[in-house]
Design an enzyme around this catalytic site. Sequence first.
Site, PDB file in Angstrom:
ATOM      1  N   GLY A  19      22.693 -19.479  12.640  1.00  0.00           N
ATOM      2  CA  GLY A  19      23.697 -20.539  12.579  1.00  0.00           C
ATOM      3  C   GLY A  19      23.321 -21.606  11.575  1.00  0.00           C
ATOM      4  O   GLY A  19      24.050 -22.572  11.385  1.00  0.00           O
ATOM      5  N   GLY A  20      22.187 -21.411  10.883  1.00  0.00           N
ATOM      6  CA  GLY A  20      21.739 -22.358   9.881  1.00  0.00           C
ATOM      7  C   GLY A  20      22.037 -21.871   8.477  1.00  0.00           C
ATOM      8  O   GLY A  20      22.486 -20.735   8.268  1.00  0.00           O
ATOM      9  N   CYS A 111       7.906 -16.005  18.751  1.00  0.00           N
ATOM     10  CA  CYS A 111       9.283 -15.506  18.686  1.00  0.00           C
ATOM     11  C   CYS A 111       9.427 -14.464  17.584  1.00  0.00           C
ATOM     12  O   CYS A 111      10.094 -13.439  17.764  1.00  0.00           O
ATOM     13  CB  CYS A 111      10.244 -16.669  18.461  1.00  0.00           C
ATOM     14  SG  CYS A 111      11.993 -16.202  18.450  1.00  0.00           S
ATOM     15  N   GLY A 135      16.245 -15.401   7.185  1.00  0.00           N
ATOM     16  CA  GLY A 135      16.225 -16.451   6.168  1.00  0.00           C
ATOM     17  C   GLY A 135      14.862 -17.047   5.936  1.00  0.00           C
ATOM     18  O   GLY A 135      14.752 -18.141   5.375  1.00  0.00           O
ATOM     19  N   CYS A 210      13.067 -25.138  20.113  1.00  0.00           N
ATOM     20  CA  CYS A 210      14.491 -25.026  20.444  1.00  0.00           C
ATOM     21  C   CYS A 210      14.752 -25.098  21.941  1.00  0.00           C
ATOM     22  O   CYS A 210      15.799 -25.578  22.368  1.00  0.00           O
ATOM     23  CB  CYS A 210      15.062 -23.727  19.873  1.00  0.00           C
ATOM     24  SG  CYS A 210      14.411 -22.214  20.611  1.00  0.00           S
TER      25      CYS A 210
END
Length: 376
Positions: A19-20, A111, A135, A210
Amino acid sequence: MTETSQRSRPLRVLAAMSGGVDSAVAAARAAEAGHDVTGVHLALSANPQSFRTGARGCCTIEDSRDARRAADVIGIPFYVWDLADRFREDVVEDFVAEYEAGRTPNPCLRCNEKIKFAALLDKALALGFDAVCTGHYAQVIVNEDGTRELHRASDMAKDQSYVLGVLDERQLAHALFPLGDTVTTKDEIRAEAERRGLAVAKKPDSHDICFIADGDTQGFLAQRLGRAEGDIVDESGTRIGTHEGAYGFTIGQRKGLRIGTPAADGKPRYVLDISPVNNTVTVGPAASLDVRALSAVKPRWCGAAPVGPGTYTAQLRAHGGETEVTAELVDGSLEVTFTEPVRGVAPGQAIVLYDDTRVVGSATISATVRATAGVS
């Protein structure tokens, strides 16, 4: 040669879209290169409202919608995959357990190891995809014999190879980092996103952890572990203060100690040691933080494991600099000696070894040897 130039045939690529702006541009570049790209957003929480939103998010409902809109503009299929249970077990619960044991974990690195390049990659390969695209700013380079190496990004200012130091050669064989081999500023990445019509062009970067919605790590841990008052002591063992849980501290911490008694020399004091056994936090002068050697466990190699002692540079935190070391694998433990003492090294952190720009591998720090005396 880079991975991008090596792969001339179109691949089936699963683009992890947070979403970035970085992951959106990476997906767009992969599609533009002729690959058959499918976007996927990872739902990592059973209650996404509890994750950070806006400038600090990467896994919220808002982020999922941003990723979907970007995929629509790029013109690629898009799905949301629920990996909340796996994320909770492998990242969140690991994070809590590490702090409870007096160690300082890196959840982003975990993660990448357990979610993006294990759970996600395994599912992608099972569905017939050739590679996972993210990314991250790093490079995969293919040697003449077909082996792959992980290298720093062309732009050192944005390099993220540290958090990818857990990837092995098999995972690198199925990893695509379209942003890693271009020297470009973040403003230029945003300008590229704007030219492509991606609404995330001006979206602020995500920061911190997050799954801690308000950024209060100590409060988050207190909810999970309960408050447990203990002593803050100096190097002689004299009690000089109290705390509400040793898990709320990390080696090298200066702020938030709430010590009423000033040091005899009037200088700041830092956390030197955390003992979960007796719930004690030891503090002292900055010089006592100097570490000359360390041991690290659970080594992971980005290719073949090194044989014998070697000289490398090491990075000890995601945004830290490099320091020269000698390192050798001894009975499964990575034994590292620093050319010059370093400060603020905490058990639980990852140490990543480099040979010039090549990532050799990583390991989890288990013990340190202070330059003054003692082992922590």
